[in-house]
Design a protein around this motif. Structure first.
Motif, short mmCIF file in Angstrom:
data_model
loop_
_atom_site.label_atom_id
_atom_site.label_comp_id
_atom_site.label_asym_id
_atom_site.label_seq_id
_atom_site.Cartn_x
_atom_site.Cartn_y
_atom_site.Cartn_z
N GLY A 135 0.85 -1.19 0.00
CA GLY A 135 0.00 0.00 0.00
C GLY A 135 0.88 1.23 0.00
N ARG A 136 0.28 2.34 0.35
CA ARG A 136 1.02 3.60 0.35
C ARG A 136 0.80 4.33 1.67
NH1 ARG A 136 -1.46 6.62 -4.49
NH2 ARG A 136 -3.25 5.56 -3.59
N VAL A 137 1.76 5.20 1.98
CA VAL A 137 1.58 6.13 3.10
C VAL A 137 1.38 7.51 2.47
CG1 VAL A 137 2.59 7.12 5.19
CG2 VAL A 137 3.01 4.71 4.61
N LEU A 138 0.26 8.13 2.80
CA LEU A 138 -0.16 9.37 2.14
C LEU A 138 -0.52 10.42 3.19
CD1 LEU A 138 -2.69 7.55 -0.21
CD2 LEU A 138 -0.42 8.36 -0.90
N ASP A 139 -0.48 11.69 2.75
CA ASP A 139 -1.00 12.73 3.65
C ASP A 139 -2.51 12.86 3.45
OD1 ASP A 139 -1.47 14.28 1.41
OD2 ASP A 139 0.21 15.67 1.77
N LEU A 140 -3.13 13.81 4.11
CA LEU A 140 -4.60 13.90 4.05
C LEU A 140 -5.10 14.36 2.69
CD1 LEU A 140 -5.53 15.28 7.58
CD2 LEU A 140 -5.34 12.92 6.79
N ASP A 141 -4.20 14.94 1.86
CA ASP A 141 -4.60 15.32 0.50
C ASP A 141 -4.30 14.21 -0.49
OD1 ASP A 141 -5.34 17.88 1.38
OD2 ASP A 141 -3.25 18.56 1.28
N GLY A 142 -3.82 13.08 -0.01
CA GLY A 142 -3.51 11.97 -0.92
C GLY A 142 -2.12 12.05 -1.53
N LYS A 143 -1.30 12.97 -1.04
CA LYS A 143 0.07 13.11 -1.56
C LYS A 143 0.96 12.06 -0.90
CE LYS A 143 2.69 17.01 -1.00
NZ LYS A 143 3.46 16.87 -0.03
N PRO A 144 1.79 11.34 -1.69
CA PRO A 144 2.65 10.31 -1.11
C PRO A 144 3.66 10.89 -0.12
CG PRO A 144 2.67 10.20 -3.52
CD PRO A 144 1.96 11.47 -3.15
N ILE A 145 3.94 10.14 0.93
CA ILE A 145 4.98 10.53 1.89
C ILE A 145 6.17 9.60 1.69
CG2 ILE A 145 5.58 10.83 4.31
CD1 ILE A 145 2.59 11.27 4.90
N LYS A 146 7.26 10.17 1.20
CA LYS A 146 8.48 9.39 0.95
C LYS A 146 9.24 9.21 2.26
CE LYS A 146 12.86 9.80 -1.48
NZ LYS A 146 13.78 10.72 -2.16
N GLY A 147 9.82 8.03 2.45
CA GLY A 147 10.68 7.81 3.61
C GLY A 147 9.93 7.60 4.92
N ALA A 148 8.61 7.39 4.84
CA ALA A 148 7.85 7.09 6.07
C ALA A 148 8.33 5.74 6.60
CB ALA A 148 6.36 7.04 5.78
#
Ligand SMILES: [Fe+2]
Length: 312
Positions: A135-148
């Motif tokens: 899956g992905r780790v995203l912010d509340l706007d759906g923007k990917p968070i790199k390095g989470a």
């Protein structure tokens, strides 16, 4: 002649409250006054006998003696009494769209290895069905968070955590994973199974005496964190589990239930991970909200608990 002291139960409560009333720290004062008020009210309501009071002291003593760097009977008490989930709900009032949190539980251990994407946390588990969680780790706007960072832990297919398995020495079913530039993560593991919480101590006796079962629905634990965001401590649950409606620790939230899909044919992703069918895949995105301020996290407390356990 001095005034009569401690004449009634209510006199005692009033005097104890008054003794704490000058506590300098306002938050500590609020907590101590609330604790005394409710604790005294509880004792009066159930008319606790001396024998029952002594039994409670014995139970707490036994719980303390059981605690080590591998066993946390007090977290089990908190979890099975539903206190952990009340604290969780108060502490994490998230805006819509942020991944919901749930109990930390007693089985996290420090020192899990950092693994590359697709790394296998279940390398010693020979009986579980291979499973890829992605899956992905995203912010509340759906923007990917790199390095989470995803700190992942899970019970083995035997239903035991590594710390409960006497055939194991080190860590197993644990790993730390980082997201790539698109916020993606990939964990190789085995299908999570439902398991009973440890019932060989006072918590187990409480469950038996009250007619409750000790089972937890199948799940995988995550703490997901990234710079500038509030970390989330959570699980993903298998939608098909029979205990979703009666989790012994009340930790299930609808938004955390996930499909574990069975595959009978190979896929390119499975081939890359050297997995042959049958295997399962689960897809789950985590959404983090921005950090408002630096707050102590559950992992800070875990560091202190581990130090206490190691010293004990
Ligand atoms: Fe668990």
């Amino acid at each position: 002649m001095p005034a009569q002291r401690n004449k009634t139960e209510d006199d005692i409560t009033a005097e104890v409250l008054q003794r704490f009333a000058e506590t300098p720290d306002p938050r500590l004062r609020q907590i101590m006054l609330g604790l005394v008020k409710h604790l005294h009210a509880f004792v009066k309501e159930v008319e606790l006998t001396e024998a029952e009071w002594f039994q409670a002291i014995e139970i707490l003593t036994e719980a303390g003696r059981m605690c080590s760097d591998k066993r946390q009977e007090f977290i089990l008490f908190s979890d099975t009494l539903g206190v952990s989930m009340v604290v969780d709900l108060i502490s994490h009032r998230k805006p819509d769209g942020a991944t919901e949190s749930t109990v930390f539980g007693p089985f996290h251990r420090l020192g899990a290895p950092e693994l590359p994407a697709g790394g296998n946390i279940a390398h010693l588990d020979k009986t579980g069905t291979p499973t890829l969680v992605s899956g992905r780790v995203l912010d509340l706007d759906g923007k990917p968070i790199k390095g989470a960072l995803l700190d992942v832990w899970q019970a083995q297919s035997s239903g035991l955590y590594d710390s409960q398995d006497t055939s194991l020495n080190g860590l197993h079913m644990r790993g730390k994973f980082r997201t790539d530039a698109e916020g993606r993560y990939l964990v190789r593991t085995v299908r999570p199974v439902n398991y009973p919480i440890p019932s060989d101590g006072p918590v187990g006796r409480m469950l038996r005496a009250t007619g409750r079962h000790p089972w937890r629905p199948a799940h995988i634990h995550f703490v997901v964190s990234a710079d500038g965001y509030e970390p989330v401590t959570t699980h993903i649950f298998d939608r098909t589990d029979e205990y979703l409606g009666s989790d012994a620790v009340f930790a299930v939230k609808d938004s955390l239930i996930c499909d574990f899909v069975l595959h009978d044919a190979a896929t390119s992703e499975a081939a890359r991970a050297c997995i042959t069918p049958p295997f399962l895949t689960a897809d789950f995105d985590f959404h983090l909200k921005p950090a408002a301020e630096h707050r102590a996290t559950v992992l800070d407390a875990q560091q202190r608990l581990a130090a206490l356990g190691a010293a004990g």
